[in-house]
Write a protein that holds these residues in place. Structure first.
Motif, mmCIF file in Angstrom:
data_model
loop_
_atom_site.group_PDB
_atom_site.id
_atom_site.type_symbol
_atom_site.label_atom_id
_atom_site.label_comp_id
_atom_site.label_asym_id
_atom_site.label_seq_id
_atom_site.Cartn_x
_atom_site.Cartn_y
_atom_site.Cartn_z
ATOM 1 N N UNK A 164 -9.466 -35.429 -26.386
ATOM 2 C CA UNK A 164 -8.487 -35.399 -24.760
ATOM 3 C C UNK A 164 -8.602 -33.940 -24.996
ATOM 4 N N UNK A 165 -9.264 -33.599 -23.717
ATOM 5 C CA UNK A 165 -9.007 -32.009 -23.600
ATOM 6 C C UNK A 165 -7.820 -31.969 -23.394
ATOM 7 N N UNK A 166 -7.620 -30.679 -24.627
ATOM 8 C CA UNK A 166 -5.945 -30.328 -25.019
ATOM 9 C C UNK A 166 -5.953 -28.798 -23.972
ATOM 10 N N UNK A 167 -4.431 -29.184 -23.161
ATOM 11 C CA UNK A 167 -3.975 -27.644 -22.644
ATOM 12 C C UNK A 167 -2.824 -26.635 -23.567
ATOM 13 N N UNK A 168 -3.128 -25.912 -23.138
ATOM 14 C CA UNK A 168 -2.254 -25.460 -23.702
ATOM 15 C C UNK A 168 -1.561 -23.964 -22.372
ATOM 16 N N UNK A 169 0.439 -23.880 -22.345
ATOM 17 C CA UNK A 169 0.492 -23.231 -21.477
ATOM 18 C C UNK A 169 0.529 -22.025 -21.526
ATOM 19 N N UNK A 170 0.213 -21.112 -20.582
ATOM 20 C CA UNK A 170 0.393 -19.896 -20.159
ATOM 21 C C UNK A 170 1.631 -19.609 -19.565
ATOM 22 N N UNK B 10 -12.081 -28.597 -25.338
ATOM 23 C CA UNK B 10 -12.686 -29.010 -24.447
ATOM 24 C C UNK B 10 -12.401 -30.796 -25.635
ATOM 25 N N UNK B 11 -12.851 -31.728 -24.822
ATOM 26 C CA UNK B 11 -12.555 -33.317 -25.217
ATOM 27 C C UNK B 11 -14.372 -33.559 -25.618
ATOM 28 N N UNK C 71 -18.052 -23.849 -21.568
ATOM 29 C CA UNK C 71 -17.950 -23.638 -22.919
ATOM 30 C C UNK C 71 -18.840 -21.855 -23.505
ATOM 31 N N UNK D 97 1.125 -21.948 -15.935
ATOM 32 C CA UNK D 97 0.091 -22.233 -16.107
ATOM 33 C C UNK D 97 -0.799 -22.959 -17.160
ATOM 34 N N UNK D 98 -1.307 -23.875 -17.080
ATOM 35 C CA UNK D 98 -2.543 -24.426 -18.127
ATOM 36 C C UNK D 98 -3.813 -23.579 -18.145
ATOM 37 N N UNK D 99 -4.114 -23.683 -19.260
ATOM 38 C CA UNK D 99 -5.656 -23.829 -19.520
ATOM 39 C C UNK D 99 -5.630 -24.781 -20.521
ATOM 40 N N UNK D 100 -7.809 -25.090 -20.464
ATOM 41 C CA UNK D 100 -7.959 -26.096 -21.049
ATOM 42 C C UNK D 100 -8.500 -24.996 -22.312
#
Lengths: 469, 1172
Positions: free
Chosen positions: B812-818, B835-836, B887, B829-832
């Motif tokens: 899965x694509x993992x996102x992290x909030x910022x 990547x999956x 990436x 906001x979220x950034x990946x």
């Protein structure tokens, strides 16, 4: 008996493990599922163009021998190579922001486009709007890459000339990205934009979000860049009215110019009414930061350009500073002062702002011979930049006046590079080519048509030997 | 050593409840089981020599009686084993065929008394004393005393004790005999602890190595760490003390980016290495078992690819008398050896500064311009430069300049730094342990204090307590419970300010105080003098800076609390089927507080940043900077397993276990940062963070980044992180032994984790292992060769894994909030972040091992040789990828790596007499590592190769280098050969990878240890050498060849090229002007640093430790009411032989970066052990 009770008890403990015990999600991370997360990914995309080279290819810069040496030691080889319009700009393993920044946007955009329609907690319209916005941005970043790495659009060669890859899958493994022809790339950009623009929201909350006015402006800018002025006009017209309705207007510099010749701009960019869709670029700061560190401008503005195009009371001169006088060009406007972009005010931007929209719209009107409308738009812009009397006094040739206004509006920002590409074969603007020389103080370099774009950098070629330039 | 022996004694001399009637029913159970049963039902204890008595002999009987002799006669009939009973003690011995036994009453002649002790003078209870050739004998009591009636004339006593060498003593005419027994090393090595079970070494095909707790304890006196003391003890373990790389490696690197360290187990449960080092008191360790190959380690599944190290802690002894023991040590480290760093001293630095002074390139107006600058270089002119410029401008005379420069050169930054900022480091440790027990309960308890004063006035105090209790509840249920608790407190000093990372200036003459101790204001070293003045004028903020007083004021304190509770339950269903359950919970909480008071430089300068040009201050007007940090770790393990141990007939025995396990490991941290905080009132002053993070201070009085129009302050005052790993595992293993000669082992394990989500497609597939062992010495044809005690041949094959961290990659694509002030109004906001990648799988390591164990001459020669081949596929690491993907690097399965080699360990007892013995050992490992294949090949440009530490076809830790072509005779610039053999002087001209050949690896392929020990009566002397060979390092060379001299300089710079012709004498490039566009740093410093001439051998041999021990005579000891006292002294790192020829100690060095790191002189330790 006691023995077996304990054994039974132990077995019960052993059997109580839950099957979903392993499904605990690592905190701090998430897998995008909600509409808020997909939408948040659009906010998360504030990236800068840092350390890029394209700005230095713009014609207005010059240097002398000492300045060039300082530029070389301060900024490195790649920017100086770009300044000299050399074929090989990058070292073999040097990263290239012109390639990496747009592609780094395309990955999350492709994720949104592929998955947002399955998101939870939103209406179909909302999801469609987010998807349309992502498609708009995706097309825009393809458009940017096509400006950096391919010749200016030309219908005569479009079907044969290799352009850039079209990147529509979010994948880091196994995906292939063959180069497409100029025709395929521009068709893709235009189709994506046309299909999306109507689905965009009316209003944007933020300058990195694309709303309807921005969408039309983008579409207009693509066509305008291609030289399809007639097709661009209706889009720009819609954008022009729609942007105004949404409060995206010009900022009156006259009201903000201060006595010391500097200008007071809103520092929070969300409050700046001139933003439509803009990505900041940090490169322009480089010469600015080094101005008096070396006690001389390393890439000052050519004096002949400066004094030909500006009148002393143009507030935009506040964005340039003279090294010798240590004052802005608005406060001190005299030859020999080595004017260069300063770091006051805004950083330069790649994208679309309100002034650009005005000027594109005015240009398309002028080219369609709707001259009174064109000059009205032009004067509106000028009235926010200088005293009204000067503002109303425009050059006789309207088209030339508009292009000259573009130079005044964007000088020192590097954005004029895109106009140089667009107007290379425009018979009306061949006179501009007189300026298309750069010098390192010893040798003079003249721009040629085959240097109107960057070669695909070697680090990319090492992954894609098939992209031979 | 002694502790271990006693432990084994406890295993054999089993406990019993007081019941008069004993009942034994056995049909093929081993003698050992029967003995255990008799002991459990009575208070009789058994003593026997386990070398002569085969306790695995099968017993068939059914007897119930209150008469012990009746029971024993029934049990021992047809076994050839005799017995004698003294009080409640039963000694077993082998009957000689046809012999007519005497009884004690028949041969009454005289009484001989005696005492049995171990080497340390500790009395041994339950030792068997037999008159050789008879069945007359007795057993020593709890004070080690015994008495025996012997027939007239000379007799020989045969004294035996489990775990000790049996000895024969001719009694002569003596009436009193003191018997000192020595440990039998071979016997000790016979049990291996895998964490799931305890196995007979003879029956297990794995590659094991065992270190006794006593050895760990003795060596840890100097290191204070149970792990560091394992260095050199076993073959295959590489302890890396250098400034980079993995500290502990077993059989080489099997991973690039995932875990490369072995898995550490304490009492059957994995434990984080750092916690282990703090929490486990070396004195409490019973034994350490290394599981090196697949059959040994694969029972630990997906975490075991790098080997497993199993620690067992001590249990109590059921001696009915509490034994008390004290261990104490004091270790003196002193100050680091600064001369090792090879920097220019003040005089040479100033002389060099005169030589390279260049006022044309670095014009006074330019370097003092305050309008702009770059963030790293505030326009600062240093004192030595100021004098040079003043003379250049004619403001002072040459004599004045030189006098002032000499005055500067007479000051030493380092002397001053050592005086005001450093402390002479030492370590002290005191621990007391108690152990004892009754028939149904035994306990072990210890308390430990460790005090550590570091070299920078940092202190730590650690208190540890450990208790372990074993309870026998009925004859079928055993409970054991243990609890560790740790409290440690550390205090240290903080660095000066965010921008100025340490208190140290970068100039060798920059002393902090003059000769009479008056402190200097050092602000001029960090800030422009005009800026300091204008800040003071406008805002009143004083930016003077006295580092010594700030150092005392700015402190940090951290408190660590940790507990570990471990509960085990064992239920015997039948004599051959046992259920074992284990539960462990451990938690640690580290809180830290660091504080910069209001008057510290850090706070003052930040207030200056928070001030407008008109003097308005936006930051709190009182209070300091406070950071409150917490890090928490909790883990638990639940395990249920059934084990089977059964013999079929007389020749087949089967041992098997199956179980399931849940393991959760959670770590997290939180940190809060406050401005305007007052430590006393515990309050802080609110201020407008939103404004400071968005609009900012504009225009600022003192820009944070020179020239910036606004100072913006980071709003993230609270941060939190958390990672949780969960594993659910099912495992089984089995061992089958035929005729005690041939054994087969197999194991299988399935691990599932939460790391990739529970999608079965990305979980780890079952892993398994199989092995066989042949106890050749038990073959009848070997009986003839009676000098061979043991000859085992082992072979094993198996797999183990390595999992990535959560959030590192998956399908899965993992996102992290910022959060960003620019859009904080609109939401997150979220950034990946990752990547999956659905192709990502776990690393898998396959190991083949073949080994021979050989013991001969009654244990005087002991050897083990293992040959192995490890092959890891799907190596996980972050690699460059095509930037077109979006990436530039991603975590990928990038390739395959092999580790092949052998391990040899030889122990020899060269001299053995009753008063003197000389032992020697050698451990040698050869490990050939190679990255066999890369699935993704990143661009192999020359400059990229210089930065990579792995490359296809080469060992991990690759060092590539330019081919040096000497300095340019014209200008002293670096030159190298390009791919075509042409001489070039620019890095850009070296275009092809062939121009930067492979020069070696930073990971040693050959390593090991050798040592010897001499024992002479009560005195013993031992030394341990460690060696690492066959690897390389980059030389530590000067890196600055241009610009002003504003930092320390390497001594090499003095020998640089100065005039044409120097190129014949030196390879050190010339100084050049920064304004010269024909040259840059990469071309001069880079080509030189990365040239082949600066790649040197990193091989070394170190005398790691010399230690001397003396055991006080028992007479003396008993006078002060103790049972024994030993005193010892150790010196570590007394001597280093290194092959680099540059005075580099590879253990105080970053091998690939080529930089020296802090080195201490030899360290001295004194230690004492007292038994009460």
């Amino acid at each position: 008996m006691k023995k077996y009770i304990i054994i039974l008890f132990a077995t019960l403990i052993a059997g109580t493990s839950c099957t979903d015990w392993l499904d605990v999600k690592p905190r701090g991370y998430d897998i995008p599922t909600t509409i808020g997360q997909y939408e948040g990914m659009l906010y998360g995309m504030e990236l800068y163009f840092m350390d890029e080279v394209f700005e230095y290819m713009s014609f207005e810069f010059t240097s002398d021998a000492d300045g060039y040496k300082n530029a070389w030691s301060a900024m490195g080889r790649a920017k100086c190579n770009a300044y000299k319009w050399q074929k090989d700009v990058f070292l073999p393993d040097e990263n290239c922001g012109e390639w990496n920044v747009p592609t780094s946007f395309l990955y999350p955009l492709n994720v949104i486009i592929a998955d947002v329609m399955n998101a939870e907690g939103a209406t179909e319209e909302k999801k469609a709007a987010i998807r349309a916005e992502a498609r708009m941005m995706r097309a825009w970043h393809h458009f940017l890459m096509a400006q950096f790495f391919a010749p200016p659009y030309n219908s005569a060669i479009a079907s044969s000339s290799k352009c850039i890859p079209i990147i529509t899958t979010a994948s880091t493994v196994g995906a292939e990205f063959p180069l497409k022809t100029m025709e395929e790339v521009y068709d893709f950009i235009l189709t994506e934009m046309e299909e999306s623009v109507e689905l965009l929201p009316e209003e944007a909350e933020h300058h990195l979000r694309v709303f309807k006015a921005t969408g039309y402006a983008m579409l207009g800018k693509v066509l305008w860049t291609m030289g399809h002025y007639q097709e661009a006009l209706p889009y720009l017209e819609t954008a022009f009215t729609s942007a105004k309705a949404q409060g995206a207007t010009l900022l009156d510099y006259n009201a903000r110019i201060k006595e010391d010749g500097t200008i007071d701009l809103p520092s929070d960019r969300t409050e700046h009414p001139e933003y439509l869709y803009l990505m900041a670029t940090m490169s322009r700061l480089m010469p600015a930061v080094y101005i008096t560190y070396y006690n001389q401008a390393i890439f000052p503005i050519k004096e002949e350009v400066l004094f030909n195009y500006y009148k002393k009371n143009d507030t935009r001169l506040a964005f340039l500073s003279g090294v010798k006088s240590e004052k802005t060009a608005y406060a001190s406007f005299k030859p020999g002062d080595q004017y260069a972009a300063n770091i006051y005010g805004m950083v330069s931007n790649v994208g679309i702002g309100v002034p650009d929209l005005y000027l594109m719209y005015a240009e398309c009107l002028a080219r369609q011979k709707r001259e009174s409308e064109a000059s009205e738009v032009l004067v509106q812009l000028r009235r926010n930049r200088m005293a009204a009397a000067d503002a109303d006094n425009i050059e006789a040739d309207l088209l030339t006046a508009i292009i000259s206004e573009r130079i005044r509006e964007f000088i020192g920002f590097g954005n004029l590079w895109f106009d140089m590409r667009r107007l290379w074969n425009d018979s009306d603007f061949q006179y501009l080519k007189d300026y298309y020389t750069h010098t390192d103080g010893e040798t003079t370099y003249t721009l040629t048509e085959d240097r109107l774009y960057l070669e695909i950098p070697p680090i990319i070629l090492s992954w894609h030997p098939e992209y031979n330039n | 050593m002694k502790r271990l022996i006693l432990f084994i004694a406890v295993l054999s001399i089993c406990l019993g409840a007081s019941a008069q009637t004993i009942s034994v029913k056995a049909s093929g159970e081993s003698l050992q089981t029967v003995i255990k049963s008799i002991s459990a039902q009575s208070d009789y204890k058994f003593a026997f020599n386990s070398r002569s008595i085969d306790t695995s002999v099968k017993i068939n009987t059914d007897v119930t009686s209150s008469n012990i002799e009746e029971i024993l006669n029934s049990v021992l009939k047809d076994t050839g084993i005799g017995y004698s009973i003294v009080g409640k003690q039963i000694a077993l011995f082998t009957k000689q065929a046809g012999e007519q036994p005497l009884t004690a009453t028949q041969a009454k002649s005289r009484k001989v008394t005696g005492v049995v002790t171990d080497e340390d003078g500790i009395p041994l209870e339950g030792a068997g004393i037999m008159i050789a050739g008879t069945k007359t004998g007795t057993v020593s009591n709890q004070d080690g005393h015994w008495a025996l009636e012997v027939p007239g004339g000379d007799v020989i006593f045969e004294v035996s004790y489990i775990g000790m060498e049996t000895i024969n003593i001719p009694v002569g005419t003596r009436d009193n005999v003191v018997v000192v027994m020595k440990p039998n090393y071979e016997l000790i090595n016979q049990v291996v602890v895998t964490g799931y079970q305890t196995l007979s070494r003879e029956r297990s095909s794995g590659s094991y190595a065992i270190v006794s707790g006593a050895e760990v304890k003795n060596r840890s006196a100097a290191t204070g760490s149970p792990l560091r003391s394992l260095e050199g003890t076993v073959a295959g373990l590489n302890v890396n003390e250098s400034a980079e790389g993995t500290s502990y490696l077993i059989r080489g690197m099997t991973s690039i980016n995932s875990k490369t360290e072995p898995l550490f187990i304490v009492d059957g449960v994995p434990m984080d290495r750092k916690l282990l080092e703090k929490m486990v008191n070396p004195s409490d360790i019973e034994s350490v078992t290394f599981l090196k190959d697949a059959t040994a380690a694969s029972i630990w599944g997906a975490q075991a690819a790098n080997g497993v190290v199993v620690f067992s802690t001590k249990s109590g002894e059921s001696s009915k008398k509490i034994s008390v023991s004290y261990d104490g040590s004091f270790t003196w480290r002193g100050l680091p050896d600064y001369s090792y760093m090879d920097y220019m001293g003040p005089e040479q630095f100033i002389a060099t500064a005169k030589e390279v002074f260049d006022p044309f390139t670095y014009k006074w107006e330019d370097i003092t311009s305050t309008t702009y600058g770059s963030s790293a270089n505030y326009p600062i002119v240093f004192p030595h430069e100021e004098l040079l410029y003043k003379y250049y401008r004619g403001e002072i005379s040459l004599a004045e300049r030189d006098a002032d420069l000499d005055a500067l050169a007479s000051q030493s930054w380092r002397d001053s730094y050592e005086r005001y900022f450093m402390s002479r480091s030492f370590l002290t440790n005191h621990s007391v342990s108690l152990s004892g027990g009754s028939d149904v309960n035994s306990f072990y308890f210890s308390m430990d204090y460790q005090g550590d004063l570091g070299s920078h006035r940092d202190k730590s105090d650690q208190f540890k307590a450990y208790i372990r209790d074993r309870m026998l509840i009925g004859d079928w249920l055993t409970l054991d419970a243990s609890l560790n608790a740790l409290y440690s407190k550390e205090t240290s000093h903080l660095s000066a300010a965010d921008e100025f990372s340490t208190y140290a200036t970068d100039l060798p003459y920059a002393a902090f105080a003059d000769a009479s101790g008056n402190f200097y204001d050092m602000s001029g070293f960090f800030l422009n003098k005009d800026d300091i003045k204008s800040v003071n004028e406008v805002s009143g903020i004083d930016l003077s800076y006295y580092p010594v007083s700030d150092y005392a004021k700015c402190t940090s304190r951290s408190d660590l609390y940790a507990i570990r509770a471990n509960l085990g339950i064992s239920i015997d269903f039948t004599s051959w089927l046992t259920y074992e359950g284990r539960f462990q919970y451990s938690a640690s909480n580290n809180t830290s507080e660091s504080y910069y008071p209001y008057d510290s430089f850090q706070v003052r300068i930040e207030r200056a940043y928070g001030t407008d040009t008109d003097g308005t201050q936006h930051l709190p007007s009182s209070g300091g900077h406070f950071t409150d940090g917490h890090s928490l770790a909790t883990s638990y393990t639940i395990r249920n397993q059934l084990s089977l141990n059964k013999t079929f007939g007389t020749e087949h025995s089967l041992r098997a276990l199956a179980g399931m396990e849940l393991n959760s490991n959670k770590t997290g941290s939180k940190s809060t940062f406050l401005r305007g905080y007052d430590m006393q009132t515990m309050q802080y002053i609110p201020y407008d963070q939103f404004f400071l993070s968005t609009t900012g201070v504009k225009p600022p009085l003192l820009p944070q980044i020179s020239g910036s129009s606004a100072n913006v302050f980071d709003p993230n005052n609270f941060t939190q992180t958390e990672i949780e790993y969960r594993f659910m595992s099912v495992y089984a293993n089995a061992g089958y032994t035929f005729k005690e000669k041939y054994s087969l082992n197999a194991s299988i394990r399935v691990d599932q984790s939460n790391l990739f989500g529970s999608d079965p497609s990305v979980q780890f597939k079952p892993i398994w292992s199989a092995g066989a062992i042949w106890n050749m010495h038990k073959e009848s044809f070997m009986k003839e060769i009676n000098w061979i005690d043991r000859l085992n041949i082992r072979l094993s094959y198996g797999l183990a894994g390595n999992s990535p961290d959560p959030g590192q990659g998956g399908p899965y694509n993992l996102i992290q909030s910022q959060t960003d002030p620019a859009y904080s109004r609109f939401g997150l906001g979220y950034t990946i972040i990752t990547p999956a990648n659905d192709k990502l799988t776990w690393e898998k390591t396959r190991t083949i091992n073949a080994g021979v164990d050989f013991t001969a001459f009654e244990g005087r020669l002991d050897m083990a040789l293992d040959v192995y081949d490890k092959y890891t596929t799907n190596l996980l690491t972050s690699v460059p990828v095509d930037p077109t993907t979006g990436f530039t690097t991603v975590l990928s399965n990038i390739g395959e790596m092999s580790n092949r080699g052998f391990e040899l360990s030889i122990n020899g007892n060269l001299v053995r007499s009753h008063n003197f013995s000389w032992d020697a050992f050698l451990n040698l490992t050869y490990n050939r590592n190679r990255l066999e294949k890369m699935y993704i090949t990143p661009p192999g440009t020359p400059s990229a190769l210089l930065g990579y530490d792995y490359w296809e076809g080469y060992p991990y830790g690759t060092i590539f280098g330019y081919r040096w072509a000497g300095l340019d005779p014209a200008n002293g610039r670096s030159r190298v050969y390009d791919q075509d053999g042409a001489i070039v002087n620019q890095a850009a001209d070296v275009k092809d990878a062939s121009a930067v050949p492979y020069l070696g690896t930073t990971i040693p392929p050959w390593f090991g240890s050798l040592g010897t020990s001499l024992t002479w009566g009560r005195l013993s002397l031992s030394c341990l050498f460690v060696y690492n060979m066959g690897h390389v390092l980059r030389n530590d060379v000067n890196s600055q060849y241009t610009y002003r001299l504003t930092h320390f300089l390497h001594n090499d710079f003095a020998s640089r090229w100065k005039v044409p012709g120097d190129e014949a004498k030196t390879d050190i490039p010339a100084y050049y002007s920064l304004a010269d566009t024909t040259v840059n740093e990469n071309d001069v410093a880079g080509l030189y640093k990365y040239a082949d001439i600066n790649v040197l051998s990193a091989s070394y041999l170190k005398l790691r430790e010399v230690s001397l021990n003396y055991r006080l005579p028992e007479k003396w000891a008993s006078k002060i009411y103790t049972r024994g006292i030993s005193l010892g002294a150790q010196v570590t790192n007394l001597m280093t032989l290194a092959a680099n020829g540059q005075g580099i100690d590879p253990e105080a060095f970053s091998l690939s970066a080529g930089a020296r790191s802090e080195r201490f002189r030899p360290v001295v330790t004194f230690n004492a052990n007292i038994e009460f």
